[in-house]
Design an enzyme around this catalytic site. Structure first.
Site, PDB file in Angstrom:
ATOM      1  N   SER A 200      27.183  35.011  31.101  1.00 16.38           N
ATOM      2  CA  SER A 200      27.505  33.600  31.332  1.00 16.38           C
ATOM      3  C   SER A 200      26.448  32.626  30.831  1.00 16.38           C
ATOM      4  CB  SER A 200      27.742  33.361  32.820  1.00 16.38           C
ATOM      5  OG  SER A 200      26.586  33.681  33.552  1.00 16.38           O
ATOM      6  N   HIS A 228      34.008  35.792  33.040  1.00 16.49           N
ATOM      7  CA  HIS A 228      34.007  34.775  31.983  1.00 16.49           C
ATOM      8  C   HIS A 228      34.865  35.204  30.790  1.00 16.49           C
ATOM      9  CE1 HIS A 228      31.126  32.142  33.933  1.00 16.49           C
ATOM     10  NE2 HIS A 228      30.590  33.256  34.392  1.00 16.49           N
ATOM     11  N   LYS A 259      37.799  31.112  38.360  1.00 13.87           N
ATOM     12  CA  LYS A 259      37.417  30.452  37.105  1.00 13.87           C
ATOM     13  C   LYS A 259      38.698  30.129  36.317  1.00 13.87           C
ATOM     14  CE  LYS A 259      32.889  32.769  37.071  1.00 13.87           C
ATOM     15  NZ  LYS A 259      32.212  31.895  38.030  1.00 13.87           N
TER      16      LYS A 259
HETATM   17  N1  PLP Z   1      30.358  37.803  38.110  1.00 16.56           N
HETATM   18  C1  PLP Z   1      30.054  36.861  37.198  1.00 16.56           C
HETATM   19  C2  PLP Z   1      29.706  37.285  35.804  1.00 16.56           C
HETATM   20  C3  PLP Z   1      30.060  35.503  37.556  1.00 16.56           C
HETATM   21  O1  PLP Z   1      29.748  34.568  36.648  1.00 16.56           O
HETATM   22  C4  PLP Z   1      30.400  35.146  38.883  1.00 16.56           C
HETATM   23  C5  PLP Z   1      30.397  33.740  39.330  1.00 16.56           C
HETATM   24  O2  PLP Z   1      29.621  32.923  38.963  1.00 16.56           O
HETATM   25  C6  PLP Z   1      30.713  36.157  39.787  1.00 16.56           C
HETATM   26  C7  PLP Z   1      30.688  37.477  39.388  1.00 16.56           C
HETATM   27  C8  PLP Z   1      31.118  35.828  41.185  1.00 16.56           C
HETATM   28  O3  PLP Z   1      32.434  35.350  41.170  1.00 16.56           O
HETATM   29  P1  PLP Z   1      33.052  34.609  42.448  1.00 16.56           P
HETATM   30  O4  PLP Z   1      32.771  33.154  42.257  1.00 16.56           O
HETATM   31  O5  PLP Z   1      34.489  34.948  42.430  1.00 16.56           O
HETATM   32  O6  PLP Z   1      32.336  35.164  43.620  1.00 16.56           O
END
Ligand code: PLP
Length: 413
Positions: A200, A228, A259
């Protein structure tokens, strides 16, 4: 009298304790402030979308920092589905799934997500953070090994910390190093290679084909976090595994509903049926946390239905991303990554990134500067995220604002 004295001593000890705890916390907060890593929160007073209102800023602000890749966060059909689910199924379940927290809409969403990812089964969680926290402990024991990219998301790192498998960390997207670690872990019963599909901070895509080749050569399983990527990477938006032609070679996928898939909340794991069955029995964030609320399930279900019905929506963000990337590069900025809607405008200096982001907001464009420890030292940047809901004019306005602030700070001429 003695007990009164005893009480007074205990009281003053308690007051002392309270005061010293407060001063420890205040000292910690001060360290964050003086270290320049304080994360402030701007307050949005409208729906999430390409145009928002921000408390303290006048008028319509262009938003370039949400993970709203497909613009579904306030899509009329998604919102309507949430309202319908709220009316029909209520605000929430007041229960975990296995007591009395499973409705037909939860099962329906799980089936649709499994179909979307072309995997056997799906299990829902309150977030992808929970999905990552709940997976590794169930799947891997002390005789197993986990091989993790060094830049994996915090929730993966935390999830791995909770499991008792041996841990191997390979250099970011480095297949040679992964192979070395695979050789070193050869005595383990089961091995799992773990990577973000898209990272990200840079929008860079994991070399999944090479990872799957190595995993097959050394008899390891492959896990990807697709937060992402789900919804817009690959011809039908199935994700990085579709983009790179390895959907049938990646064994487990975790992703988020928070997202591209409507942006409300929620996460899930898709993969082989026995794994999903075992997660329902043993995964702690699933067993010991409330069910996803019906309106959230309603919104996500409609988002998935829209994507299952047509490829068009998955494709809608690509051209806009390239418009931004090309115009910014022409203007002299360095944009990291290649074609992902995460477009990091590389600036190097943390203070510069933060000052430029503030100046952008004064011009009506909301972007955020990222600096150490979120990204490595000397690699501060403004992370721009393109959404399908941005118009070409929105993108051009953002580029113009970048050029204006970039000139002011001597970044471009
Ligand atoms: N994994 C990644 C790569 C993320 O960017 C995020 C959130 O920022 C998460 C997991 C966590 O997702 P959630 O917002 O559904 O807890």
């Amino acid at each position: 009298q003695r007990s009164c004295l005893h009480f007074t001593t205990r009281l003053s000890r308690w007051q002392y304790c309270k005061q010293s705890a407060r001063s420890v916390l205040e000292h910690e907060l001060e360290t964050i402030r003086t270290g320049g890593t304080w994360k402030g929160e701007r307050i949005i007073t409208s729906k999430q979308g390409p145009h928002i209102n921000v408390d303290g800023s006048r008028g319509d602000i262009l938003n370039f920092c949400a993970n709203n890749y497909l613009g579904l966060s306030s899509h009329p059909q998604v919102v309507e589905a949430g309202i319908e689910a709220l009316k029909k199924y209520g605000a929430g379940l007041s229960s975990v799934r296995f007591i009395c927290g499973t409705q037909d809409i939860h099962k329906d969403l799980e089936q649709k997500l499994a179909k979307f990812h072309e995997r056997e089964e799906c299990i829902l969680y309150a977030s992808c953070f929970d999905a990552n926290a709940g997976l590794f402990e169930v799947l891997l024991g002390p005789d197993d090994a986990v091989l993790s990219d060094e830049l994996n998301h915090a929730s993966i790192i935390d999830g791995i910390r909770l499991c008792r498998a041996k841990r191997f960390r390979y250099k970011h997207m480095d297949l040679n190093d992964l192979e070395t670690q695979l050789k070193q872990s050869q005595s383990s019963r089961m091995r799992l290679v773990v990577t973000d599909g898209v990272f990200s901070m840079d929008g860079d895509v994991a070399p999944l084909k090479g990872i799957c080749d190595l995993a097959e050569q050394y008899g390891a399983l492959v896990f990807i976090d697709e937060c992402h990527a789900t919804g817009f990477m690959g011809p039908r938006g199935r994700g990085t595994d579709e983009l790179l032609g390895v959907m049938d070679r990646v064994h487990i996928v975790n992703s988020t509903l928070g997202k591209a898939l409507g942006g409300a909340a929620g996460g899930y794991t898709v993969g082989p049926k026995p794994l999903i069955d075992l997660l329902r029995q043993r995964s702690r964030p699933y067993l010991f946390s409330n069910s996803l609320p019906p309106p959230v399930v309603g919104c996500a279900t409609r988002a998935v239905e829209l994507l299952l019905a047509s490829n068009e929506i998955a494709q809608s963000v690509g051209a806009k991303t390239m418009r931004f990337r090309n115009k910014m590069t022409e203007a002299g900025f360095t944009i990291s990554g290649s074609a992902h809607p995460i477009c990091p405008v590389m600036l190097g200096d943390a203070r510069l990134a933060s000052l430029m982001a503030d100046d952008m907001l004064k011009l009506g464009v909301y972007v955020i500067g990222f600096s150490y420890p979120v990204v490595p030292k000397g690699k501060a940047r403004i992370r721009v995220q393109i959404s399908a809901a941005h118009t070409d004019q929105d993108i051009d306005r953002a580029v113009d604002a970048f050029i204006q602030t970039g000139r002011k700070h001597g970044v471009v001429s």
